[in-house]
Design a protein around this motif. Structure first.
Motif, PDB file in Angstrom:
ATOM      1  N   GLU A 135       0.833  -1.207   0.000  1.00 59.27           N
ATOM      2  CA  GLU A 135       0.000   0.000   0.000  1.00 59.27           C
ATOM      3  C   GLU A 135       0.869   1.259   0.000  1.00 59.27           C
ATOM      4  O   GLU A 135       0.579   2.221  -0.715  1.00 59.27           O
ATOM      5  CB  GLU A 135      -0.894  -0.012   1.247  1.00 59.27           C
ATOM      6  N   VAL A 136       1.917   1.234   0.795  1.00 60.81           N
ATOM      7  CA  VAL A 136       2.772   2.406   0.964  1.00 60.81           C
ATOM      8  C   VAL A 136       3.680   2.621  -0.250  1.00 60.81           C
ATOM      9  O   VAL A 136       3.863   3.746  -0.706  1.00 60.81           O
ATOM     10  CB  VAL A 136       3.610   2.280   2.263  1.00 60.81           C
ATOM     11  N   VAL A 137       4.264   1.543  -0.749  1.00 64.00           N
ATOM     12  CA  VAL A 137       5.179   1.637  -1.887  1.00 64.00           C
ATOM     13  C   VAL A 137       4.388   1.296  -3.144  1.00 64.00           C
ATOM     14  O   VAL A 137       4.078   0.133  -3.406  1.00 64.00           O
ATOM     15  CB  VAL A 137       6.375   0.680  -1.716  1.00 64.00           C
ATOM     16  N   THR A 138       4.060   2.297  -3.922  1.00 65.47           N
ATOM     17  CA  THR A 138       3.238   2.086  -5.112  1.00 65.47           C
ATOM     18  C   THR A 138       4.001   1.312  -6.184  1.00 65.47           C
ATOM     19  O   THR A 138       5.224   1.454  -6.316  1.00 65.47           O
ATOM     20  CB  THR A 138       2.776   3.427  -5.703  1.00 65.47           C
ATOM     21  N   GLY A 139       3.261   0.472  -6.899  1.00 70.04           N
ATOM     22  CA  GLY A 139       3.853  -0.282  -8.000  1.00 70.04           C
ATOM     23  C   GLY A 139       4.649  -1.499  -7.568  1.00 70.04           C
ATOM     24  O   GLY A 139       5.417  -2.059  -8.346  1.00 70.04           O
ATOM     25  N   LEU A 140       4.486  -1.927  -6.333  1.00 71.56           N
ATOM     26  CA  LEU A 140       5.236  -3.069  -5.818  1.00 71.56           C
ATOM     27  C   LEU A 140       4.344  -4.306  -5.851  1.00 71.56           C
ATOM     28  O   LEU A 140       3.221  -4.285  -5.356  1.00 71.56           O
ATOM     29  CB  LEU A 140       5.674  -2.767  -4.374  1.00 71.56           C
ATOM     30  N   GLY A 141       4.840  -5.372  -6.455  1.00 76.35           N
ATOM     31  CA  GLY A 141       4.088  -6.616  -6.518  1.00 76.35           C
ATOM     32  C   GLY A 141       4.199  -7.392  -5.221  1.00 76.35           C
ATOM     33  O   GLY A 141       4.979  -7.056  -4.324  1.00 76.35           O
ATOM     34  N   LEU A 142       3.428  -8.462  -5.114  1.00 74.38           N
ATOM     35  CA  LEU A 142       3.416  -9.289  -3.909  1.00 74.38           C
ATOM     36  C   LEU A 142       4.791  -9.902  -3.645  1.00 74.38           C
ATOM     37  O   LEU A 142       5.279  -9.885  -2.512  1.00 74.38           O
ATOM     38  CB  LEU A 142       2.348 -10.385  -4.029  1.00 74.38           C
ATOM     39  N   LYS A 143       5.405 -10.419  -4.674  1.00 79.99           N
ATOM     40  CA  LYS A 143       6.715 -11.060  -4.525  1.00 79.99           C
ATOM     41  C   LYS A 143       7.765 -10.051  -4.058  1.00 79.99           C
ATOM     42  O   LYS A 143       8.545 -10.325  -3.138  1.00 79.99           O
ATOM     43  CB  LYS A 143       7.144 -11.682  -5.855  1.00 79.99           C
ATOM     44  N   GLU A 144       7.783  -8.862  -4.678  1.00 83.94           N
ATOM     45  CA  GLU A 144       8.758  -7.833  -4.299  1.00 83.94           C
ATOM     46  C   GLU A 144       8.531  -7.349  -2.869  1.00 83.94           C
ATOM     47  O   GLU A 144       9.474  -7.138  -2.113  1.00 83.94           O
ATOM     48  CB  GLU A 144       8.698  -6.643  -5.267  1.00 83.94           C
ATOM     49  N   ALA A 145       7.264  -7.181  -2.496  1.00 82.96           N
ATOM     50  CA  ALA A 145       6.949  -6.741  -1.138  1.00 82.96           C
ATOM     51  C   ALA A 145       7.377  -7.787  -0.121  1.00 82.96           C
ATOM     52  O   ALA A 145       7.931  -7.456   0.935  1.00 82.96           O
ATOM     53  CB  ALA A 145       5.455  -6.453  -1.010  1.00 82.96           C
ATOM     54  N   LYS A 146       7.140  -9.055  -0.438  1.00 83.71           N
ATOM     55  CA  LYS A 146       7.533 -10.137   0.470  1.00 83.71           C
ATOM     56  C   LYS A 146       9.041 -10.171   0.632  1.00 83.71           C
ATOM     57  O   LYS A 146       9.562 -10.289   1.752  1.00 83.71           O
ATOM     58  CB  LYS A 146       7.027 -11.479  -0.064  1.00 83.71           C
ATOM     59  N   GLU A 147       9.783 -10.044  -0.465  1.00 86.16           N
ATOM     60  CA  GLU A 147      11.251 -10.040  -0.399  1.00 86.16           C
ATOM     61  C   GLU A 147      11.762  -8.845   0.400  1.00 86.16           C
ATOM     62  O   GLU A 147      12.718  -8.961   1.160  1.00 86.16           O
ATOM     63  CB  GLU A 147      11.840 -10.022  -1.814  1.00 86.16           C
ATOM     64  N   LEU A 148      11.111  -7.721   0.223  1.00 85.59           N
ATOM     65  CA  LEU A 148      11.502  -6.521   0.954  1.00 85.59           C
ATOM     66  C   LEU A 148      11.300  -6.697   2.455  1.00 85.59           C
ATOM     67  O   LEU A 148      12.178  -6.376   3.255  1.00 85.59           O
ATOM     68  CB  LEU A 148      10.687  -5.326   0.443  1.00 85.59           C
ATOM     69  N   VAL A 149      10.165  -7.251   2.842  1.00 85.53           N
ATOM     70  CA  VAL A 149       9.863  -7.461   4.258  1.00 85.53           C
ATOM     71  C   VAL A 149      10.792  -8.512   4.860  1.00 85.53           C
ATOM     72  O   VAL A 149      11.300  -8.339   5.969  1.00 85.53           O
ATOM     73  CB  VAL A 149       8.375  -7.845   4.449  1.00 85.53           C
ATOM     74  N   GLU A 150      11.016  -9.603   4.135  1.00 86.10           N
ATOM     75  CA  GLU A 150      11.877 -10.664   4.657  1.00 86.10           C
ATOM     76  C   GLU A 150      13.345 -10.251   4.709  1.00 86.10           C
ATOM     77  O   GLU A 150      14.120 -10.812   5.470  1.00 86.10           O
ATOM     78  CB  GLU A 150      11.715 -11.934   3.816  1.00 86.10           C
ATOM     79  N   GLY A 151      13.723  -9.253   3.924  1.00 86.20           N
ATOM     80  CA  GLY A 151      15.111  -8.788   3.913  1.00 86.20           C
ATOM     81  C   GLY A 151      15.393  -7.675   4.903  1.00 86.20           C
ATOM     82  O   GLY A 151      16.436  -7.036   4.832  1.00 86.20           O
ATOM     83  N   ALA A 152      14.468  -7.434   5.827  1.00 91.29           N
ATOM     84  CA  ALA A 152      14.638  -6.349   6.806  1.00 91.29           C
ATOM     85  C   ALA A 152      15.909  -6.571   7.616  1.00 91.29           C
ATOM     86  O   ALA A 152      16.294  -7.700   7.865  1.00 91.29           O
ATOM     87  CB  ALA A 152      13.424  -6.282   7.729  1.00 91.29           C
ATOM     88  N   PRO A 153      16.598  -5.537   7.982  1.00 88.42           N
ATOM     89  CA  PRO A 153      16.290  -4.115   7.836  1.00 88.42           C
ATOM     90  C   PRO A 153      16.622  -3.603   6.427  1.00 88.42           C
ATOM     91  O   PRO A 153      17.713  -3.821   5.920  1.00 88.42           O
ATOM     92  CB  PRO A 153      17.170  -3.442   8.876  1.00 88.42           C
ATOM     93  N   LYS A 154      15.655  -2.921   5.851  1.00 87.74           N
ATOM     94  CA  LYS A 154      15.796  -2.344   4.510  1.00 87.74           C
ATOM     95  C   LYS A 154      14.986  -1.058   4.423  1.00 87.74           C
ATOM     96  O   LYS A 154      13.938  -0.931   5.060  1.00 87.74           O
ATOM     97  CB  LYS A 154      15.281  -3.317   3.442  1.00 87.74           C
ATOM     98  N   PRO A 155      15.462  -0.113   3.600  1.00 86.21           N
ATOM     99  CA  PRO A 155      14.664   1.102   3.392  1.00 86.21           C
ATOM    100  C   PRO A 155      13.427   0.795   2.547  1.00 86.21           C
ATOM    101  O   PRO A 155      13.519   0.099   1.541  1.00 86.21           O
ATOM    102  CB  PRO A 155      15.610   2.043   2.659  1.00 86.21           C
ATOM    103  N   ILE A 156      12.298   1.301   3.001  1.00 85.23           N
ATOM    104  CA  ILE A 156      11.038   1.118   2.288  1.00 85.23           C
ATOM    105  C   ILE A 156      10.813   2.302   1.345  1.00 85.23           C
ATOM    106  O   ILE A 156      10.502   2.134   0.180  1.00 85.23           O
ATOM    107  CB  ILE A 156       9.849   1.016   3.276  1.00 85.23           C
ATOM    108  N   LEU A 157      10.964   3.510   1.882  1.00 86.14           N
ATOM    109  CA  LEU A 157      10.830   4.741   1.111  1.00 86.14           C
ATOM    110  C   LEU A 157      12.096   5.570   1.313  1.00 86.14           C
ATOM    111  O   LEU A 157      12.623   5.639   2.428  1.00 86.14           O
ATOM    112  CB  LEU A 157       9.614   5.547   1.568  1.00 86.14           C
ATOM    113  N   GLU A 158      12.556   6.219   0.257  1.00 80.00           N
ATOM    114  CA  GLU A 158      13.748   7.054   0.359  1.00 80.00           C
ATOM    115  C   GLU A 158      13.451   8.450  -0.166  1.00 80.00           C
ATOM    116  O   GLU A 158      12.731   8.612  -1.149  1.00 80.00           O
ATOM    117  CB  GLU A 158      14.905   6.439  -0.423  1.00 80.00           C
ATOM    118  N   ASN A 159      14.018   9.449   0.515  1.00 77.41           N
ATOM    119  CA  ASN A 159      13.912  10.854   0.111  1.00 77.41           C
ATOM    120  C   ASN A 159      12.456  11.306  -0.061  1.00 77.41           C
ATOM    121  O   ASN A 159      12.083  11.853  -1.091  1.00 77.41           O
ATOM    122  CB  ASN A 159      14.706  11.109  -1.172  1.00 77.41           C
TER     123      ASN A 159
END
Length: 127
Positions: free
Chosen positions: A80-104
Protein backbone atom coordinates in the motif's frame (compact mmCIF):
# COMPACT_ATOMS: atom_id res chain seq x y z
CA UNK A 1 43.38 66.59 18.57
CA UNK A 2 39.91 67.13 17.11
CA UNK A 3 37.31 64.36 17.44
CA UNK A 4 36.42 62.70 14.12
CA UNK A 5 32.94 61.37 13.49
CA UNK A 6 32.31 57.87 12.20
CA UNK A 7 31.33 59.30 8.83
CA UNK A 8 34.61 61.21 8.57
CA UNK A 9 36.59 58.09 9.49
CA UNK A 10 34.72 55.95 6.96
CA UNK A 11 35.25 58.58 4.28
CA UNK A 12 38.98 58.69 5.06
CA UNK A 13 39.32 54.87 5.07
CA UNK A 14 37.29 54.65 1.87
CA UNK A 15 39.92 56.70 0.07
CA UNK A 16 42.79 54.41 1.14
CA UNK A 17 44.26 51.57 -0.91
CA UNK A 18 44.27 48.00 0.36
CA UNK A 19 47.99 48.23 1.12
CA UNK A 20 47.45 51.40 3.15
CA UNK A 21 44.56 49.77 5.04
CA UNK A 22 46.65 46.68 5.72
CA UNK A 23 49.48 48.82 7.12
CA UNK A 24 46.96 50.69 9.28
CA UNK A 25 45.52 47.44 10.68
CA UNK A 26 49.02 46.19 11.56
CA UNK A 27 49.88 49.46 13.30
CA UNK A 28 46.54 49.41 15.17
CA UNK A 29 47.14 45.82 16.33
CA UNK A 30 50.65 46.66 17.56
CA UNK A 31 49.66 49.86 19.37
CA UNK A 32 46.65 48.37 21.19
CA UNK A 33 47.98 44.78 21.45
CA UNK A 34 44.95 43.23 19.77
CA UNK A 35 44.39 41.10 16.71
CA UNK A 36 41.66 41.87 14.20
CA UNK A 37 41.46 38.22 13.11
CA UNK A 38 40.20 37.00 16.49
CA UNK A 39 37.60 39.74 16.73
CA UNK A 40 36.33 39.03 13.24
CA UNK A 41 36.26 35.24 13.68
CA UNK A 42 34.09 35.24 16.80
CA UNK A 43 31.03 36.95 15.29
CA UNK A 44 31.30 34.90 12.10
CA UNK A 45 31.33 31.66 14.09
CA UNK A 46 28.44 32.82 16.23
CA UNK A 47 26.43 33.81 13.18
CA UNK A 48 27.05 30.46 11.47
CA UNK A 49 25.62 28.39 14.32
CA UNK A 50 22.04 29.74 14.13
CA UNK A 51 22.05 29.39 10.34
CA UNK A 52 22.78 25.68 10.71
CA UNK A 53 20.10 25.30 13.36
CA UNK A 54 17.52 26.92 11.07
CA UNK A 55 18.13 24.43 8.27
CA UNK A 56 15.74 21.53 8.59
CA UNK A 57 15.96 18.19 6.97
CA UNK A 58 13.34 18.00 4.24
CA UNK A 59 13.84 14.48 2.91
CA UNK A 60 13.56 11.34 5.02
CA UNK A 61 14.05 7.61 4.61
CA UNK A 62 11.60 5.10 6.08
CA UNK A 63 13.47 1.95 7.13
CA UNK A 64 11.75 -1.32 7.99
CA UNK A 65 13.80 -2.64 10.90
CA UNK A 66 11.81 -5.84 11.56
CA UNK A 67 8.51 -7.21 10.24
CA UNK A 68 7.26 -8.39 13.63
CA UNK A 69 4.84 -11.28 14.22
CA UNK A 70 2.25 -10.27 11.61
CA UNK A 71 4.40 -10.52 8.50
CA UNK A 72 1.45 -10.90 6.12
CA UNK A 73 -0.17 -7.69 7.43
CA UNK A 74 3.16 -5.87 7.06
CA UNK A 75 3.52 -7.10 3.46
CA UNK A 76 0.05 -5.73 2.67
CA UNK A 77 0.92 -2.35 4.16
CA UNK A 78 4.25 -2.27 2.30
CA UNK A 79 2.37 -2.82 -0.96
CA UNK A 80 0.00 0.00 0.00
CA UNK A 81 2.77 2.41 0.96
CA UNK A 82 5.18 1.64 -1.89
CA UNK A 83 3.24 2.09 -5.11
CA UNK A 84 3.85 -0.28 -8.00
CA UNK A 85 5.24 -3.07 -5.82
CA UNK A 86 4.09 -6.62 -6.52
CA UNK A 87 3.42 -9.29 -3.91
CA UNK A 88 6.72 -11.06 -4.52
CA UNK A 89 8.76 -7.83 -4.30
CA UNK A 90 6.95 -6.74 -1.14
CA UNK A 91 7.53 -10.14 0.47
CA UNK A 92 11.25 -10.04 -0.40
CA UNK A 93 11.50 -6.52 0.95
CA UNK A 94 9.86 -7.46 4.26
CA UNK A 95 11.88 -10.66 4.66
CA UNK A 96 15.11 -8.79 3.91
CA UNK A 97 14.64 -6.35 6.81
CA UNK A 98 16.29 -4.12 7.84
CA UNK A 99 15.80 -2.34 4.51
CA UNK A 100 14.66 1.10 3.39
CA UNK A 101 11.04 1.12 2.29
CA UNK A 102 10.83 4.74 1.11
CA UNK A 103 13.75 7.05 0.36
CA UNK A 104 13.91 10.85 0.11
CA UNK A 105 10.27 11.50 0.95
CA UNK A 106 8.67 14.42 2.79
CA UNK A 107 8.19 14.33 6.55
CA UNK A 108 4.42 13.85 6.43
CA UNK A 109 4.68 10.95 3.96
CA UNK A 110 7.36 9.32 6.11
CA UNK A 111 5.27 9.73 9.27
CA UNK A 112 2.16 8.27 7.62
CA UNK A 113 4.08 5.26 6.34
CA UNK A 114 5.63 4.72 9.77
CA UNK A 115 2.23 4.85 11.48
CA UNK A 116 0.70 2.35 9.05
CA UNK A 117 3.62 -0.07 9.30
CA UNK A 118 3.74 0.12 13.09
CA UNK A 119 -0.02 -0.46 13.26
CA UNK A 120 0.56 -3.66 11.26
CA UNK A 121 3.17 -4.79 13.82
CA UNK A 122 6.44 -3.79 12.13
CA UNK A 123 9.37 -1.99 13.72
CA UNK A 124 10.13 1.13 11.66
CA UNK A 125 12.55 4.03 11.88
CA UNK A 126 12.61 7.35 10.03
CA UNK A 127 16.03 8.72 9.23
Amino acid sequence: MAQLTNEELLEHFGGMTLLELSAFVKAFEEKFEVTAAVAAAAPAGAAAAPAEAVEEKTEFDVVLEAPGDKKIQVIKVVREVVTGLGLKEAKELVEGAPKPILENVKKDVADQAKEKLEAAGATVSVK
